[in-house]
Every structure is written in structure tokens, then in C-alpha cells.
Design a protein around this motif. Structure first.
Motif, PDB file in Angstrom:
ATOM      1  N   ALA A   1       0.822  -1.213   0.000  1.00 41.98           N
ATOM      2  CA  ALA A   1       0.000   0.000   0.000  1.00 41.98           C
ATOM      3  C   ALA A   1       0.854   1.260   0.000  1.00 41.98           C
ATOM      4  CB  ALA A   1      -0.923  -0.002   1.216  1.00 41.98           C
ATOM      5  N   GLU A   2       1.956   1.238   0.740  1.00 44.23           N
ATOM      6  CA  GLU A   2       2.793   2.424   0.837  1.00 44.23           C
ATOM      7  C   GLU A   2       3.310   2.859  -0.526  1.00 44.23           C
ATOM      8  OE1 GLU A   2       2.857  -0.087   2.878  1.00 44.23           O
ATOM      9  OE2 GLU A   2       2.548   0.762   4.881  1.00 44.23           O
ATOM     10  N   GLU A   3       3.619   1.885  -1.375  1.00 43.38           N
ATOM     11  CA  GLU A   3       4.125   2.190  -2.723  1.00 43.38           C
ATOM     12  C   GLU A   3       3.026   2.124  -3.781  1.00 43.38           C
ATOM     13  OE1 GLU A   3       7.483  -0.240  -3.617  1.00 43.38           O
ATOM     14  OE2 GLU A   3       8.584   0.323  -1.803  1.00 43.38           O
ATOM     15  N   LYS A   4       1.781   1.933  -3.334  1.00 43.33           N
ATOM     16  CA  LYS A   4       0.644   1.798  -4.247  1.00 43.33           C
ATOM     17  C   LYS A   4       0.941   0.769  -5.342  1.00 43.33           C
ATOM     18  CE  LYS A   4      -1.760   6.171  -3.643  1.00 43.33           C
ATOM     19  NZ  LYS A   4      -2.439   7.293  -4.323  1.00 43.33           N
ATOM     20  N   ASN A   5       1.406  -0.385  -4.910  1.00 41.10           N
ATOM     21  CA  ASN A   5       1.882  -1.386  -5.850  1.00 41.10           C
ATOM     22  C   ASN A   5       1.134  -2.703  -5.675  1.00 41.10           C
ATOM     23  OD1 ASN A   5       3.622  -2.385  -7.895  1.00 41.10           O
ATOM     24  ND2 ASN A   5       4.879  -3.385  -6.335  1.00 41.10           N
ATOM     25  N   LEU A   6       0.738  -3.286  -6.794  1.00 39.94           N
ATOM     26  CA  LEU A   6       0.087  -4.597  -6.845  1.00 39.94           C
ATOM     27  C   LEU A   6       0.872  -5.440  -7.841  1.00 39.94           C
ATOM     28  CD1 LEU A   6      -2.396  -6.365  -6.054  1.00 39.94           C
ATOM     29  CD2 LEU A   6      -3.614  -5.309  -7.979  1.00 39.94           C
ATOM     30  N   GLU A   7       1.678  -6.355  -7.333  1.00 36.82           N
ATOM     31  CA  GLU A   7       2.601  -7.118  -8.180  1.00 36.82           C
ATOM     32  C   GLU A   7       2.132  -8.569  -8.321  1.00 36.82           C
ATOM     33  OE1 GLU A   7       7.190  -8.866  -8.066  1.00 36.82           O
ATOM     34  OE2 GLU A   7       6.535  -7.384  -6.575  1.00 36.82           O
ATOM     35  N   LEU A   8       1.984  -9.011  -9.576  1.00 34.47           N
ATOM     36  CA  LEU A   8       1.629 -10.404  -9.829  1.00 34.47           C
ATOM     37  C   LEU A   8       2.808 -11.301  -9.488  1.00 34.47           C
ATOM     38  CD1 LEU A   8      -0.363 -12.522 -10.952  1.00 34.47           C
ATOM     39  CD2 LEU A   8       0.651 -12.133 -13.200  1.00 34.47           C
ATOM     40  N   LEU A   9       2.573 -12.244  -8.589  1.00 36.37           N
ATOM     41  CA  LEU A   9       3.611 -13.146  -8.122  1.00 36.37           C
ATOM     42  C   LEU A   9       3.558 -14.488  -8.834  1.00 36.37           C
ATOM     43  CD1 LEU A   9       5.818 -13.541  -5.887  1.00 36.37           C
ATOM     44  CD2 LEU A   9       3.991 -14.398  -4.416  1.00 36.37           C
ATOM     45  N   TYR A  10       2.327 -14.977  -9.084  1.00 45.00           N
ATOM     46  CA  TYR A  10       2.170 -16.334  -9.604  1.00 45.00           C
ATOM     47  C   TYR A  10       0.755 -16.484 -10.143  1.00 45.00           C
ATOM     48  CZ  TYR A  10       1.768 -21.473  -9.405  1.00 45.00           C
ATOM     49  OH  TYR A  10       1.571 -22.795  -9.704  1.00 45.00           O
ATOM     50  N   ARG A  11       0.609 -17.271 -11.198  1.00 45.96           N
ATOM     51  CA  ARG A  11      -0.721 -17.551 -11.738  1.00 45.96           C
ATOM     52  C   ARG A  11      -0.776 -18.994 -12.229  1.00 45.96           C
ATOM     53  NH1 ARG A  11      -2.700 -13.209 -15.619  1.00 45.96           N
ATOM     54  NH2 ARG A  11      -3.489 -12.311 -13.670  1.00 45.96           N
ATOM     55  N   MET A  12      -1.897 -19.659 -11.992  1.00 44.43           N
ATOM     56  CA  MET A  12      -2.065 -21.029 -12.464  1.00 44.43           C
ATOM     57  C   MET A  12      -3.465 -21.191 -13.027  1.00 44.43           C
ATOM     58  SD  MET A  12      -2.439 -23.006  -8.789  1.00 44.43           S
ATOM     59  CE  MET A  12      -2.770 -24.590  -9.532  1.00 44.43           C
ATOM     60  N   ASP A  13      -3.586 -22.009 -14.095  1.00 46.17           N
ATOM     61  CA  ASP A  13      -4.884 -22.316 -14.694  1.00 46.17           C
ATOM     62  C   ASP A  13      -5.552 -23.450 -13.922  1.00 46.17           C
ATOM     63  OD1 ASP A  13      -4.588 -20.414 -16.712  1.00 46.17           O
ATOM     64  OD2 ASP A  13      -3.506 -21.824 -18.003  1.00 46.17           O
ATOM     65  N   THR A  14      -6.867 -23.367 -13.808  1.00 44.61           N
ATOM     66  CA  THR A  14      -7.646 -24.350 -13.057  1.00 44.61           C
ATOM     67  C   THR A  14      -8.966 -24.593 -13.776  1.00 44.61           C
ATOM     68  OG1 THR A  14      -8.799 -22.667 -11.763  1.00 44.61           O
ATOM     69  CG2 THR A  14      -6.696 -23.455 -10.874  1.00 44.61           C
ATOM     70  N   ALA A  15      -9.781 -25.471 -13.214  1.00 43.57           N
ATOM     71  CA  ALA A  15     -11.200 -25.504 -13.595  1.00 43.57           C
ATOM     72  C   ALA A  15     -11.840 -24.209 -13.098  1.00 43.57           C
ATOM     73  CB  ALA A  15     -11.867 -26.719 -12.967  1.00 43.57           C
ATOM     74  N   GLY A  16     -13.046 -23.908 -13.563  1.00 42.70           N
ATOM     75  CA  GLY A  16     -13.744 -22.715 -13.107  1.00 42.70           C
ATOM     76  C   GLY A  16     -13.940 -22.743 -11.595  1.00 42.70           C
ATOM     77  N   ILE A  17     -13.511 -21.690 -10.927  1.00 41.66           N
ATOM     78  CA  ILE A  17     -13.538 -21.653  -9.463  1.00 41.66           C
ATOM     79  C   ILE A  17     -14.715 -20.813  -8.985  1.00 41.66           C
ATOM     80  CG2 ILE A  17     -12.320 -20.833  -7.406  1.00 41.66           C
ATOM     81  CD1 ILE A  17      -9.710 -21.522  -8.777  1.00 41.66           C
ATOM     82  N   PHE A  18     -15.439 -21.349  -7.991  1.00 47.18           N
ATOM     83  CA  PHE A  18     -16.521 -20.602  -7.355  1.00 47.18           C
ATOM     84  C   PHE A  18     -16.078 -19.968  -6.040  1.00 47.18           C
ATOM     85  CE2 PHE A  18     -19.041 -23.397 -10.097  1.00 47.18           C
ATOM     86  CZ  PHE A  18     -19.966 -22.491 -10.609  1.00 47.18           C
TER      87      PHE A  18
END
Length: 344
Positions: free
Chosen positions: A53-70
Motif C-alpha cells: 500500500a505504501e508504494e501503491k503497488n500490486l505485483e503479480l507473483l504467480y498464476r495457475m490455470d484451473t477448472a472454473g472456481i466458485f
């Protein structure tokens, strides 16, 4: 006050800050995207972000594909181990991942997974000791699944409702009690110490439309909250479940899809209100009042969570940070409520 935002890779439906002390800065977001056509498919993903929040930063760390998640939920603080992230998906599976750190920052490692039904898994919640998960299914059933030594096992599964079961949770003060809510407008409590299970109560008269979410108030063992498509957040006393504590409760102007209690301010609630954005609500005694609303999403408001701990922004007093997401515009937003009761 806005901090950061980004677009996800699919329709966004859940956001969860990690509650474990060393990982408060880690945010998980999930998606569910229906691919229509001759062979329709339900695809999804989980993304991990680092929030600063202090740096107003949102950094993508990791992403994985899945079935549709609820739904996704981190294991609670005080559980056996972790942090673990559980997912409920459109393939009828419950999966559990472990958060691991490496030289690149972090990733999710497969721990265990099980197809528990031919119906879709719509929602889930851990018990306080992180040894069991309650899962709501699209055929109206609820399933109690044990999580022991990296194994999932269905302990009990029964037909709890007539239609889709969108809400289920353990009572954090009495973990032998499981609550369920459904599109059949019924709100039920079950004693899972009994074998077979025992229906402790069922209210079918108050909610005018389907029940979307159920939440304990951590600081009050007698109080429950429910949210419904009928746009009302209701306050209940579990000792007298025939009617809500406050008959009028509070209308939030949109279906109340998700309720999240503030991690350390008693009676403060963040609500995702579908067609009417997000609201910060104060629940106390016999009344509930809206303190603040947030309307910077352009689609269905589904996912919402508080960050544990506090952040300061632009030299101002420390405040609580919120993550929210909306469905069709695939938008994830990080923001800071401005209500006086949240600052110090």
C-alpha cells in the motif's frame, strides 16, 4: 482511497488475503469463465499478488490455470499447518494448495485434491483447526471433508436443500455446528456430532430470496449474519433463530453475496453487494448501519476481503486495506476505507 487495480485473466469472483502473520501482503484472486458453444467449458485461474500500500503497488507473483472456481479460502490462523489455500470448482473437486516461497517470490504447490461430487462445488469454509472443510454443492447437498496428512476424505454428505447451496460455514465458537443457506430461501444449522447428522434448526420464512452467505461474529458467540439476494444483511441470535435480532436489518441495495468481518475491530463488516458495489457496515446491538460504500467497479461485486494488519498511505494515519473484485469486467481493486473508526 484507491491504492491499486488490475484486470484479471477471467471473470473475477473471489479475493482472499492470507491471514498468516508472515504473509499478510499476499493476496489470492480466483476466476470463473464459462466458454459457451457446442462443447461448453468452465475454466478458471488462481493469481497470487504482493500488495504494497505504501508504494501503491500490486505485483503479480504467480498464476495457475484451473477448472472454473466458485470459491477460495485460506486456512485459518491457529490451524495445524499452512498456509493452505482451498478451492471449490465447477468439476466437483476440492483442491488444497500450499503457499511456498522461492527465489522468485512464491508459488502454490499441490497438496491434495479430490472429486467429491458429480455436481459443482459452489462454496467452502475451513473449521477453526483446519482439519475439515464444509462444501456446498449445486444439487443442494453439503459435504464435510477431512484434511489430514495431505489427504482429503468425505466424512459426511447429505441433501441439505432443494436448490443450489451457496453458503456454508462452521460455527467458529462451536465447530460441531455447520450452517447452510440456499436458493430455496432456507437457512439451516446442523449438528455434525450426530451420525447421521442432526438438523438443529431451519428458518424458511425470513429470507425472501436465496441465501448467499453466512458468517459468525468472532467476538460474539451468539450472533450470526446472513446475506441474501433480497438485498438484506440480517443479524441473528443463534439462541432464537425464529427471526432476526432486528426485523428490518439493513438493506444494502444489492444482493449480499459475501460478508467479511474486520480482523480486529468487533462488529465491522465488509459486504459485497452484487449490483450495488461494496459496503462497510457497523453491526452493534440490535442495529446495523452503513458507514461507507465503494462504487468503482463496473460489474457484479462478488469478492471482498480485509487485509490483516494496517497500512499507511501518503503519510496519513494507518488504516485497514481492502481488496475487492467484480465479475464481468474482471477488475481487482485495492482500496482503503476512510471511515473514522478504521483509522488510528
Amino acid at each position: 482511497m484507491d491504492v491499486a487495480h488490475c484486470e484479471l485473466d477471467g471473470n473475477a469472483d473471489a479475493v482472499e488475503f492470507c491471514p498468516q502473520d508472515s504473509y499478510h501482503h499476499v493476496l489470492a484472486a480466483s476466476t470463473y469463465t464459462l466458454q459457451e458453444g457446442d462443447k461448453p467449458s468452465r475454466n478458471g485461474s488462481i493469481s497470487l499478488f504482493i500488495v504494497n500500500a505504501e508504494e501503491k503497488n500490486l505485483e503479480l507473483l504467480y498464476r495457475m490455470d484451473t477448472a472454473g472456481i466458485f470459491d477460495i479460502k485460506w486456512s485459518p490462523v491457529g490451524g495445524n499447518a499452512g498456509p493452505f489455500l482451498a478451492q471449490a470448482d465447477a468439476d466437483g473437486c476440492v483442491k488444497v494448495y500450499g503457499l511456498e516461497t522461492d527465489s522468485n517470490g512464491g508459488f502454490l504447490r499441490d497438496i491434495t485434491g479430490e472429486k467429491i461430487s458429480s455436481s459443482m462445488c459452489l462454496c467452502l469454509e475451513w473449521n477453526p483447526s483446519a482439519t475439515s472443510i464444509t462444501v456446498g454443492l449445486s444439487d443442494g447437498s453439503v459435504s464435510i471433508v477431512s484434511v489430514v496428512e495431505s489427504q482429503l476424505e468425505v466424512l459426511q454428505q447429505w441433501k441439505a436443500h432443494e436448490f443450489e447451496l451457496w453458503a456454508t460455514s462452521f460455527d467458529v465458537h462451536q465447530p460441531h455446528m455447520v450452517y447452510t443457506g440456499s436458493d430455496d430461501c432456507k437457512f439451516s444449522g446442523w449438528d455434525i456430532r450426530e451420525s447421521p447428522f442432526k438438523l438443529a434448526f431451519q428458518n424458511s420464512k425470513i429470507h425472501k430470496m436465496g441465501v448467499c452467505c453466512i458468517a459468525n461474529i468472532p467476538s460474539d458467540s451468539n450472533t450470526l449474519l446472513t446475506g441474501s439476494y433480497d438485498e438484506y444483511l440480517r443479524v441473528w441470535d443463534v439462541r432464537s433463530i425464529s427471526k432476526p435480532v432486528n426485523e428490518t436489518s439493513v438493506c444494502l441495495g444489492g444482493g449480499v453475496w459475501r460478508i467479511k468481518h474486520h480482523p480486529f475491530i468487533p462488529g465491522l463488516v465488509l459486504a459485497a453487494c452484487m449490483h450495488n458495489g461494496f459496503a462497510v457496515v457497523k453491526v452493534g446491538g440490535e442495529k446495523a448501519e452503513v458507514l461507507e460504500t465503494y462504487a468503482k467497479h463496473g460489474s457484479l461485486a462478488y469478492g471482498a476481503d480485509w487485509q490483516r494488519g494496517r497500512s499507511s498511505l501518503e503519510g496519513k494515519r494507518k488504516n485497514s486495506l481492502v481488496a475487492t473484485c467484480s465479475f464481468y469486467d474482471r477488475l481487482l481493486r485495492i482500496w482503503m476505507p476512510e471511515s473514522d473508526c478504521l483509522t488510528r
